[in-house]
Design a protein around this motif. Structure first.
Motif, short mmCIF file in Angstrom:
data_model
loop_
_atom_site.label_atom_id
_atom_site.label_comp_id
_atom_site.label_asym_id
_atom_site.label_seq_id
_atom_site.Cartn_x
_atom_site.Cartn_y
_atom_site.Cartn_z
N GLN A 147 0.83 -1.20 0.00
CA GLN A 147 0.00 0.00 0.00
C GLN A 147 0.87 1.25 0.00
OE1 GLN A 147 -2.46 -0.55 3.46
NE2 GLN A 147 -3.76 -2.08 2.47
N VAL A 148 0.28 2.35 -0.44
CA VAL A 148 1.01 3.59 -0.59
C VAL A 148 1.39 4.16 0.79
CG1 VAL A 148 -0.01 4.15 -2.81
CG2 VAL A 148 -1.11 4.94 -0.70
N ASN A 149 2.44 4.97 0.77
CA ASN A 149 2.87 5.75 1.94
C ASN A 149 3.25 4.89 3.14
OD1 ASN A 149 2.53 8.25 0.58
ND2 ASN A 149 0.32 8.14 0.99
N ARG A 150 3.69 3.68 2.88
CA ARG A 150 4.20 2.83 3.94
C ARG A 150 5.49 2.18 3.45
NH1 ARG A 150 -0.34 -1.21 6.06
NH2 ARG A 150 1.46 -1.79 7.36
N ARG A 151 6.43 1.97 4.39
CA ARG A 151 7.70 1.35 4.02
C ARG A 151 7.54 -0.17 4.01
NH1 ARG A 151 12.50 4.01 4.33
NH2 ARG A 151 13.54 2.25 5.34
N TRP A 152 7.91 -0.75 2.87
CA TRP A 152 7.79 -2.19 2.70
C TRP A 152 9.16 -2.80 2.49
CZ3 TRP A 152 3.04 -3.93 3.75
CH2 TRP A 152 1.97 -3.03 3.61
N SER A 153 9.29 -4.04 2.95
CA SER A 153 10.57 -4.75 2.85
C SER A 153 10.57 -5.68 1.65
CB SER A 153 10.83 -5.55 4.13
OG SER A 153 12.07 -6.24 4.05
N PHE A 154 11.66 -5.66 0.89
CA PHE A 154 11.85 -6.52 -0.28
C PHE A 154 13.15 -7.31 -0.09
CE2 PHE A 154 9.42 -2.85 -1.50
CZ PHE A 154 8.42 -3.34 -2.32
N THR A 155 13.10 -8.61 -0.43
CA THR A 155 14.25 -9.49 -0.21
C THR A 155 14.55 -10.29 -1.48
OG1 THR A 155 13.69 -9.73 2.12
CG2 THR A 155 15.23 -11.33 1.21
N VAL A 156 15.80 -10.25 -1.93
CA VAL A 156 16.23 -11.05 -3.08
C VAL A 156 16.62 -12.45 -2.60
CG1 VAL A 156 17.91 -11.27 -4.95
CG2 VAL A 156 17.05 -9.02 -4.31
N LEU A 157 16.15 -13.47 -3.29
CA LEU A 157 16.51 -14.85 -2.99
C LEU A 157 17.61 -15.29 -3.95
CD1 LEU A 157 12.96 -16.42 -2.51
CD2 LEU A 157 14.46 -15.42 -0.78
N VAL A 158 18.78 -15.62 -3.41
CA VAL A 158 19.92 -16.04 -4.24
C VAL A 158 20.64 -17.18 -3.55
CG1 VAL A 158 21.32 -14.19 -3.22
CG2 VAL A 158 22.06 -15.26 -5.35
N ASN A 159 20.99 -18.18 -4.33
CA ASN A 159 21.63 -19.39 -3.78
C ASN A 159 23.13 -19.22 -3.55
OD1 ASN A 159 19.21 -20.74 -3.77
ND2 ASN A 159 19.58 -21.85 -5.67
N TYR A 187 6.22 3.53 -1.65
CA TYR A 187 5.58 4.03 -2.86
C TYR A 187 4.57 5.10 -2.47
CZ TYR A 187 7.60 0.17 -5.55
OH TYR A 187 8.47 -0.70 -6.17
N VAL A 188 4.52 6.18 -3.23
CA VAL A 188 3.64 7.30 -2.87
C VAL A 188 2.38 7.36 -3.74
CG1 VAL A 188 5.55 8.67 -1.98
CG2 VAL A 188 4.92 8.88 -4.39
N ALA A 189 2.28 6.51 -4.75
CA ALA A 189 1.10 6.51 -5.62
C ALA A 189 0.75 5.08 -5.98
CB ALA A 189 1.36 7.33 -6.88
N PRO A 190 -0.56 4.76 -6.03
CA PRO A 190 -0.95 3.40 -6.41
C PRO A 190 -0.64 3.13 -7.88
CG PRO A 190 -2.88 4.81 -6.25
CD PRO A 190 -1.72 5.63 -5.77
N GLY A 191 -0.54 1.87 -8.21
CA GLY A 191 -0.28 1.49 -9.59
C GLY A 191 0.57 0.23 -9.68
N GLU A 192 0.96 -0.08 -10.90
CA GLU A 192 1.81 -1.26 -11.15
C GLU A 192 3.22 -0.78 -11.46
OE1 GLU A 192 2.32 -4.86 -14.43
OE2 GLU A 192 0.45 -3.72 -14.34
N TYR A 193 4.20 -1.34 -10.75
CA TYR A 193 5.58 -0.92 -10.90
C TYR A 193 6.45 -2.14 -11.22
CZ TYR A 193 3.99 3.33 -8.58
OH TYR A 193 3.30 4.47 -8.25
N LEU A 194 7.46 -1.90 -12.05
CA LEU A 194 8.42 -2.96 -12.38
C LEU A 194 9.65 -2.79 -11.49
CD1 LEU A 194 9.20 -5.37 -14.16
CD2 LEU A 194 10.28 -3.74 -15.74
N LEU A 195 9.81 -3.70 -10.53
CA LEU A 195 10.96 -3.69 -9.63
C LEU A 195 12.10 -4.46 -10.29
CD1 LEU A 195 12.37 -3.30 -6.86
CD2 LEU A 195 11.24 -5.41 -6.13
N LYS A 196 13.27 -3.84 -10.36
CA LYS A 196 14.44 -4.46 -10.98
C LYS A 196 15.61 -4.40 -10.01
CE LYS A 196 17.57 -3.98 -14.97
NZ LYS A 196 17.85 -3.19 -16.19
N VAL A 197 16.27 -5.54 -9.81
CA VAL A 197 17.44 -5.60 -8.95
C VAL A 197 18.59 -6.22 -9.74
CG1 VAL A 197 18.37 -6.27 -6.71
CG2 VAL A 197 15.89 -5.98 -6.99
N VAL A 198 19.71 -5.51 -9.79
CA VAL A 198 20.92 -6.02 -10.44
C VAL A 198 21.90 -6.41 -9.34
CG1 VAL A 198 22.82 -5.53 -12.02
CG2 VAL A 198 20.56 -4.53 -12.44
#
Length: 252
Positions: A147-159, A187-198
């Motif tokens: 949801q917007v205006n909240r800090r969310w945690s994202f985790t990359v899974l790598v072996n 995120y400050v606005a609703p919608g669909e976003y493409l998350l990319k991690v290098v």
């Protein structure tokens, strides 16, 4: 003449001892002369250098590297023995090269000592960093309803992989670089976003992407879960993407 004969008869042991002493001195001088002549064939060593550019070297885990040393004067190389020291582990060779397979990650230091019968010299110290290549990136895990205006945690899974730097692009114009597989974002606005991690380290690079659905506050909706299939030796697929999914989006 009688007196001389009497003296010889009285002290024959002294004469024999003198002869043996003379013989021993002559033998010793002969050996010293030979030894001196042999040492003259050796060169006085001035320096020894590891033939690597700079003072830092990066090697992938499991890689084999052959190191070479250069002696000054060059013609002295055949008369030297080389004492290699790799972070406290020593090895001796009689040629100016040394081969090593690196099976563990970490930082190592290599130096070599060249010596012959008349001199010895030490090389500079080379820093070696062993890094595991990145592979087995399975996806990104994040909460079901973002949801917007909240800090969310994202985790990359790598072996596999060591010394990884994570370059995050959250799809809303915001980026971040971390040394760990986790990052937080708002995120400050609703919608669909493409998350990319290098994912990058000194010997490899991998990229993973996920679609993140951001909702208004007070609205919860389970987004589709994604199945990441493992190689043949794995017994079952595992979930990435949202941490749980509703029955409507179940995969059968």
């Amino acid at each position: 003449m009688w007196t001389t004969m009497v003296n010889i008869r009285l002290w024959p042991g002294n004469v024999i001892d003198a002869l043996w002493l003379t013989y021993a001195i002559l033998c010793s001088l002969s050996q010293a002369s030979k030894a001196s002549a042999g040492l003259a064939d050796y060169h006085d060593l001035r320096s020894v250098h590891l033939l690597e550019e700079g003072e830092n070297l990066v090697i992938p885990k499991g890689g084999r590297k052959e190191f070479h040393a250069k002696v000054d004067p060059p013609e002295a190389a055949d008369e030297c023995r080389f004492l290699w020291s790799l972070s406290g582990v020593n090895r001796t060779t009689y040629r100016p090269s040394f081969s090593k397979e690196f099976r563990e990650t970490g930082v190592f230091h290599l130096s070599v000592r060249a010596e012959n019968r008349i001199s010895a010299v030490d090389s500079q110290r080379l820093r070696i960093k062993v890094v595991e290549e990145i592979h087995g990136v399975r996806g990104v895990v994040y909460p079901t309803s973002v949801q917007v205006n909240r800090r969310w945690s994202f985790t990359v899974l790598v072996n596999h992989g060591s010394d990884i730097t994570y370059h995050w692009d959250f799809g809303d114009g915001k980026t971040k670089v971390t040394r760990q597989e986790k990052a937080k974002h708002r995120y400050v606005a609703p919608g669909e976003y493409l998350l990319k991690v290098v994912l990058r380290n000194l010997v490899s690079e991998e990229t993973v992407t996920e679609r993140v659905f951001v909702l208004k506050n007070g609205i919860e909706c389970d987004t589709p879960r994604i199945i990441a299939f493992y190689p043949e030796d794995q017994t079952r697929p595992r979930e990435v993407g949202p941490q749980k999914a509703s029955k409507d989006f179940g995969v059968h």
